[in-house]
Design a protein around this motif. Structure first.
Motif, PDB file in Angstrom:
ATOM      1  N   GLY A 299       0.816  -1.213   0.000  1.00  0.00           N
ATOM      2  CA  GLY A 299       0.000   0.000   0.000  1.00  0.00           C
ATOM      3  C   GLY A 299       0.844   1.254   0.000  1.00  0.00           C
ATOM      4  N   SER A 300       2.144   1.129   0.370  1.00  0.00           N
ATOM      5  CA  SER A 300       2.986   2.346   0.321  1.00  0.00           C
ATOM      6  C   SER A 300       3.614   2.444  -1.069  1.00  0.00           C
ATOM      7  CB  SER A 300       4.093   2.216   1.374  1.00  0.00           C
ATOM      8  OG  SER A 300       5.110   1.398   0.848  1.00  0.00           O
ATOM      9  N   PRO A 301       4.013   3.647  -1.485  1.00  0.00           N
ATOM     10  CA  PRO A 301       4.570   3.810  -2.830  1.00  0.00           C
ATOM     11  C   PRO A 301       5.868   3.007  -3.051  1.00  0.00           C
ATOM     12  CG  PRO A 301       4.545   5.911  -1.634  1.00  0.00           C
ATOM     13  CD  PRO A 301       3.843   4.926  -0.793  1.00  0.00           C
ATOM     14  N   GLU A 302       6.576   2.683  -1.969  1.00  0.00           N
ATOM     15  CA  GLU A 302       7.815   1.901  -2.143  1.00  0.00           C
ATOM     16  C   GLU A 302       7.514   0.426  -2.422  1.00  0.00           C
ATOM     17  OE1 GLU A 302       7.407   3.446   0.999  1.00  0.00           O
ATOM     18  OE2 GLU A 302       8.058   5.305   0.012  1.00  0.00           O
ATOM     19  N   CYS A 303       6.291  -0.017  -2.139  1.00  0.00           N
ATOM     20  CA  CYS A 303       6.011  -1.455  -2.304  1.00  0.00           C
ATOM     21  C   CYS A 303       6.164  -1.829  -3.770  1.00  0.00           C
ATOM     22  CB  CYS A 303       4.588  -1.766  -1.831  1.00  0.00           C
ATOM     23  SG  CYS A 303       4.151  -3.515  -2.065  1.00  0.00           S
ATOM     24  N   TYR A 304       7.032  -2.809  -4.047  1.00  0.00           N
ATOM     25  CA  TYR A 304       7.322  -3.179  -5.435  1.00  0.00           C
ATOM     26  C   TYR A 304       6.081  -3.716  -6.146  1.00  0.00           C
ATOM     27  CZ  TYR A 304      10.345  -4.541  -9.345  1.00  0.00           C
ATOM     28  OH  TYR A 304      10.933  -4.645 -10.590  1.00  0.00           O
ATOM     29  N   PHE A 305       5.154  -4.253  -5.372  1.00  0.00           N
ATOM     30  CA  PHE A 305       3.910  -4.780  -5.970  1.00  0.00           C
ATOM     31  C   PHE A 305       3.151  -3.648  -6.684  1.00  0.00           C
ATOM     32  CE2 PHE A 305       5.041  -8.485  -4.119  1.00  0.00           C
ATOM     33  CZ  PHE A 305       4.489  -8.883  -2.908  1.00  0.00           C
ATOM     34  N   THR A 306       3.353  -2.400  -6.235  1.00  0.00           N
ATOM     35  CA  THR A 306       2.656  -1.285  -6.905  1.00  0.00           C
ATOM     36  C   THR A 306       3.644  -0.413  -7.681  1.00  0.00           C
ATOM     37  OG1 THR A 306       2.822  -0.243  -4.732  1.00  0.00           O
ATOM     38  CG2 THR A 306       0.641  -0.967  -5.407  1.00  0.00           C
ATOM     39  N   SER A 307       4.869  -0.282  -7.192  1.00  0.00           N
ATOM     40  CA  SER A 307       5.786   0.673  -7.851  1.00  0.00           C
ATOM     41  C   SER A 307       6.164   0.214  -9.265  1.00  0.00           C
ATOM     42  CB  SER A 307       7.059   0.850  -7.012  1.00  0.00           C
ATOM     43  OG  SER A 307       7.791  -0.367  -6.990  1.00  0.00           O
ATOM     44  N   LEU A 308       6.221  -1.095  -9.495  1.00  0.00           N
ATOM     45  CA  LEU A 308       6.653  -1.574 -10.828  1.00  0.00           C
ATOM     46  C   LEU A 308       5.664  -1.126 -11.905  1.00  0.00           C
ATOM     47  CD1 LEU A 308       8.518  -3.099 -12.685  1.00  0.00           C
ATOM     48  CD2 LEU A 308       7.311  -5.207 -12.118  1.00  0.00           C
ATOM     49  N   SER A 309       4.360  -1.256 -11.645  1.00  0.00           N
ATOM     50  CA  SER A 309       3.412  -0.881 -12.715  1.00  0.00           C
ATOM     51  C   SER A 309       3.421   0.627 -12.921  1.00  0.00           C
ATOM     52  CB  SER A 309       2.000  -1.387 -12.401  1.00  0.00           C
ATOM     53  OG  SER A 309       1.640  -1.084 -11.088  1.00  0.00           O
ATOM     54  N   LEU A 310       3.744   1.393 -11.872  1.00  0.00           N
ATOM     55  CA  LEU A 310       3.845   2.849 -12.055  1.00  0.00           C
ATOM     56  C   LEU A 310       5.067   3.180 -12.914  1.00  0.00           C
ATOM     57  CD1 LEU A 310       2.889   4.155  -8.476  1.00  0.00           C
ATOM     58  CD2 LEU A 310       1.486   4.071 -10.559  1.00  0.00           C
ATOM     59  N   GLU A 311       6.111   2.372 -12.766  1.00  0.00           N
ATOM     60  CA  GLU A 311       7.337   2.566 -13.562  1.00  0.00           C
ATOM     61  C   GLU A 311       7.078   2.170 -15.027  1.00  0.00           C
ATOM     62  OE1 GLU A 311      10.456   0.315 -11.624  1.00  0.00           O
ATOM     63  OE2 GLU A 311      11.783   0.570 -13.369  1.00  0.00           O
ATOM     64  N   LEU A 312       6.198   1.182 -15.221  1.00  0.00           N
ATOM     65  CA  LEU A 312       5.936   0.671 -16.575  1.00  0.00           C
ATOM     66  C   LEU A 312       4.938   1.527 -17.348  1.00  0.00           C
ATOM     67  CD1 LEU A 312       5.678  -3.149 -15.751  1.00  0.00           C
ATOM     68  CD2 LEU A 312       7.498  -2.031 -17.044  1.00  0.00           C
ATOM     69  N   LEU A 313       4.064   2.242 -16.630  1.00  0.00           N
ATOM     70  CA  LEU A 313       2.977   2.976 -17.296  1.00  0.00           C
ATOM     71  C   LEU A 313       3.482   3.954 -18.366  1.00  0.00           C
ATOM     72  CD1 LEU A 313      -0.078   3.483 -17.461  1.00  0.00           C
ATOM     73  CD2 LEU A 313       0.192   5.182 -15.635  1.00  0.00           C
ATOM     74  N   PRO A 314       4.450   4.842 -18.052  1.00  0.00           N
ATOM     75  CA  PRO A 314       4.924   5.767 -19.100  1.00  0.00           C
ATOM     76  C   PRO A 314       5.612   5.045 -20.262  1.00  0.00           C
ATOM     77  CG  PRO A 314       6.206   6.045 -17.074  1.00  0.00           C
ATOM     78  CD  PRO A 314       5.093   5.122 -16.749  1.00  0.00           C
ATOM     79  N   LYS A 315       6.235   3.922 -19.962  1.00  0.00           N
ATOM     80  CA  LYS A 315       6.890   3.144 -21.038  1.00  0.00           C
ATOM     81  C   LYS A 315       5.824   2.606 -21.993  1.00  0.00           C
ATOM     82  CE  LYS A 315      10.714   1.710 -18.015  1.00  0.00           C
ATOM     83  NZ  LYS A 315      11.877   2.293 -18.712  1.00  0.00           N
ATOM     84  N   ARG A 316       4.736   2.114 -21.380  1.00  0.00           N
ATOM     85  CA  ARG A 316       3.631   1.582 -22.187  1.00  0.00           C
ATOM     86  C   ARG A 316       3.067   2.692 -23.062  1.00  0.00           C
ATOM     87  NH1 ARG A 316      -2.519   0.735 -20.221  1.00  0.00           N
ATOM     88  NH2 ARG A 316      -2.280   3.005 -20.173  1.00  0.00           N
ATOM     89  N   ASP A 317       2.788   3.837 -22.470  1.00  0.00           N
ATOM     90  CA  ASP A 317       2.118   4.913 -23.220  1.00  0.00           C
ATOM     91  C   ASP A 317       3.021   5.476 -24.310  1.00  0.00           C
ATOM     92  OD1 ASP A 317       0.303   6.107 -20.263  1.00  0.00           O
ATOM     93  OD2 ASP A 317      -0.024   4.413 -21.612  1.00  0.00           O
ATOM     94  N   GLN A 318       4.331   5.589 -24.007  1.00  0.00           N
ATOM     95  CA  GLN A 318       5.274   6.125 -24.994  1.00  0.00           C
ATOM     96  C   GLN A 318       5.390   5.170 -26.187  1.00  0.00           C
ATOM     97  OE1 GLN A 318       6.509   8.873 -25.510  1.00  0.00           O
ATOM     98  NE2 GLN A 318       8.026   8.344 -27.072  1.00  0.00           N
ATOM     99  N   LEU A 319       5.499   3.875 -25.900  1.00  0.00           N
ATOM    100  CA  LEU A 319       5.622   2.906 -27.007  1.00  0.00           C
ATOM    101  C   LEU A 319       4.347   2.908 -27.843  1.00  0.00           C
ATOM    102  CD1 LEU A 319       7.242   0.686 -28.425  1.00  0.00           C
ATOM    103  CD2 LEU A 319       6.242  -0.967 -26.823  1.00  0.00           C
ATOM    104  N   ALA A 320       3.192   2.971 -27.173  1.00  0.00           N
ATOM    105  CA  ALA A 320       1.910   2.984 -27.898  1.00  0.00           C
ATOM    106  C   ALA A 320       1.851   4.197 -28.821  1.00  0.00           C
ATOM    107  CB  ALA A 320       0.751   3.008 -26.909  1.00  0.00           C
ATOM    108  N   LYS A 321       2.324   5.339 -28.326  1.00  0.00           N
ATOM    109  CA  LYS A 321       2.285   6.580 -29.114  1.00  0.00           C
ATOM    110  C   LYS A 321       3.149   6.439 -30.375  1.00  0.00           C
ATOM    111  CE  LYS A 321       3.052  11.486 -27.990  1.00  0.00           C
ATOM    112  NZ  LYS A 321       4.543  11.579 -28.046  1.00  0.00           N
ATOM    113  N   VAL A 322       4.361   5.913 -30.195  1.00  0.00           N
ATOM    114  CA  VAL A 322       5.270   5.738 -31.345  1.00  0.00           C
ATOM    115  C   VAL A 322       4.651   4.778 -32.353  1.00  0.00           C
ATOM    116  CG1 VAL A 322       7.474   4.718 -32.033  1.00  0.00           C
ATOM    117  CG2 VAL A 322       7.369   6.277 -30.065  1.00  0.00           C
ATOM    118  N   LEU A 323       4.118   3.670 -31.878  1.00  0.00           N
ATOM    119  CA  LEU A 323       3.555   2.662 -32.786  1.00  0.00           C
ATOM    120  C   LEU A 323       2.345   3.222 -33.534  1.00  0.00           C
ATOM    121  CD1 LEU A 323       3.851  -0.468 -30.462  1.00  0.00           C
ATOM    122  CD2 LEU A 323       5.156  -0.031 -32.563  1.00  0.00           C
ATOM    123  N   GLU A 324       1.471   3.932 -32.814  1.00  0.00           N
ATOM    124  CA  GLU A 324       0.285   4.494 -33.472  1.00  0.00           C
ATOM    125  C   GLU A 324       0.725   5.512 -34.527  1.00  0.00           C
ATOM    126  OE1 GLU A 324      -2.465   3.467 -33.791  1.00  0.00           O
ATOM    127  OE2 GLU A 324      -3.532   5.125 -34.738  1.00  0.00           O
ATOM    128  N   GLY A 325       1.746   6.283 -34.186  1.00  0.00           N
ATOM    129  CA  GLY A 325       2.252   7.295 -35.131  1.00  0.00           C
ATOM    130  C   GLY A 325       2.741   6.674 -36.427  1.00  0.00           C
TER     131      GLY A 325
END
Ligand SMILES: Cc1ncc(COP(=O)(O)O)c(CNOCC(=O)O)c1O
Length: 419
Positions: A299-325
């Motif tokens: 439940g805390s921001p340091e918990c890897y169970f939650t921090s990893l998906s927060l780290e992955l979110l911008p990567k996902r969105d950036q790749l999606a943007k490039v591919l759609e472009g």
């Protein structure tokens, strides 16, 4: 001599997409968005736990431990999963630790499938499900997730099962249904209504659900991972599978687990005790410590169970943007760290139809050789009859450094400009 050839039950399992494409991707200079592992350092605290385990003065850390799971680890798994499964998990009877989730899948399928049993596999599926079912003498029965829209950017949530088509795959011979949520390669996070549809059919036809949840911690905003074992009447008929490699981004550690009622672990334990017997003790000790720490800071921001998906979110969105472009219409994943992209717009003079390989296999091999960029051909995640459903796509992995993803974007942009 003929006597020295390999066992008949292995016939038809010769081709393996990972063996083939990891070799191709390991060529010098190839940017690897293929197999699912990070190209950045593993979490510091998890590596420290292994160093601590290795240098512990408890000499038993280097010897065999409890066959079905190191005591500290099964206790830690019970602490993590009891609240998630909404019941008290008995660490001594309801957990089996294996060599990766691969090991959990193998022990479950080998431990429960009799020759002639049918196993429902939802496509696209993590490729090992089919050979594991066939080598156990089972008959895989495939049912595809179908996209409700193509030729435009979409979400993994747009890929759905047809209720009637799914039910039509059940029979009195159906022993198991393998569910994977979040799904690899689509990244689909099955919704509660979809899981209820699957659960109702499992109960109606008395089928055991093998729920592969290795990406359980990686869901993106607006999408909740639901454990099918928590649905009414499902605990007693579900084997829930997890992976330390995927949970802690240490895929080389090869440690996984099954959490299930005792009666569903009898077969898997029998397979395990006679093929692996027990998993590496130092790795189990380190994973136990890692789970204890994450549970203590859940439940805390340091918990890897939650921090990893927060780290992955911008990567996902950036790749999606490039591919759609580039007109590669990505299927934006709701979970996991893979993204399917439409390759039908991309010009590739890959070898003709001479080879009987699906188009995406030829396309990806050409792309690795000519563009020095690796992905995975998704037709590997379909049965022989349904390869055409995957061959207009490519799967990219985005649990990679931003610089890696940027370089991939450059390669794709340059290529699209020439297409
Ligand atoms: C759905 C699923 N189940 C099970 C596994 C295996 O997990 P483990 O590594 O713990 O054996 C994996 C690992 N996949 O990695 C290869 C890739 O898709 O690039 C997986 O994706």
């Amino acid at each position: 001599s003929e006597k020295h050839t390999y066992a008949n039950r292995l016939r038809g399992t010769e081709k393996n997409v990972w063996v083939e494409f990891t070799k191709l991707a390991s060529e010098p200079g190839v940017l690897n968005l293929g197999q699912g592992f990070p190209d950045f350092k593993a979490p510091e605290h998890v590596v420290c736990s292994l160093q601590k385990a290795i240098s512990s003065d408890n000499q038993f850390i280097h010897q065999y431990t409890r066959p079905f799971g190191h005591p500290r680890l099964v206790k830690a798994l019970s602490k993590v999963y009891s609240p998630l499964l909404k019941r008290e998990i008995d660490p001594m009877t309801e957990v089996l630790v294996s060599v990766g989730a691969y090991g959990s899948l193998f022990c479950t399928i080998q431990g429960m499938v009799n020759p002639g049993d049918e196993v429902i596999i939802i496509e696209p599926f993590f490729d090992c499900y089919e050979p594991m079912v066939r080598t156990a003498g089972g008959t895989p029965v495939f049912v595809p997730l179908r996209p409700s829209k193509t030729g435009v950017i979409s979400s993994s949530g747009d890929w759905k099962l047809d209720a009637a088509e799914l039910e039509s795959k059940f029979s009195q011979k159906t022993k198991l249904l393998i569910l994977n949520t979040p799904n690899n390669p689509l990244g689909k996070v099955f919704t509660l209504p979809e899981l209820e549809m699957v659960a109702n059919l499992c109960k109606k036809y008395d089928v055991v659900c093998v729920s592969d949840e290795v990406y359980e911690w990686m869901t993106y905003p607006g999408h909740q991972h639901v454990k099918i074992a928590t649905l009414p009447g499902m605990w007693e008929r579900t084997v829930t599978i997890g992976s330390a490699g995927k949970t802690f981004s240490v895929t080389g550690w090869k440690l996984g687990w099954s959490v299930a009622p005792e009666h569903l672990l009898v077969g898997p334990k029998l397979v395990h005790q006679n093929c692996v017997y027990t998993c590496p003790t130092p790795i189990q000790e380190a994973v136990a410590e890692g789970l204890e720490l994450e549970e203590s800071r859940r439940g805390s921001p340091e918990c890897y169970f939650t921090s990893l998906s927060l780290e992955l979110l911008p990567k996902r969105d950036q790749l999606a943007k490039v591919l759609e472009g580039l007109g590669m219409h990505p299927v934006v994943p709701e979970g996991g760290y893979f993204m399917m992209a439409d390759i039908s717009q991309m010009k590739a003079d890959c070898p003709g139809d001479g080879s009987n390989e699906p188009k995406d296999f030829r396309f990806v091999k050409w792309m690795i050789k000519e563009k020095k960029l690796a992905g995975i051909p998704p037709s590997a995640f379909y049965c022989a009859e349904h390869k055409n459903m995957g061959e207009n796509y490519i799967r990219f992995c985005f649990i990679k450094e931003d610089s890696t993803l940027e370089k991939a974007g450059e390669i794709l942009k340059k290529w699209a400009a020439e297409s």
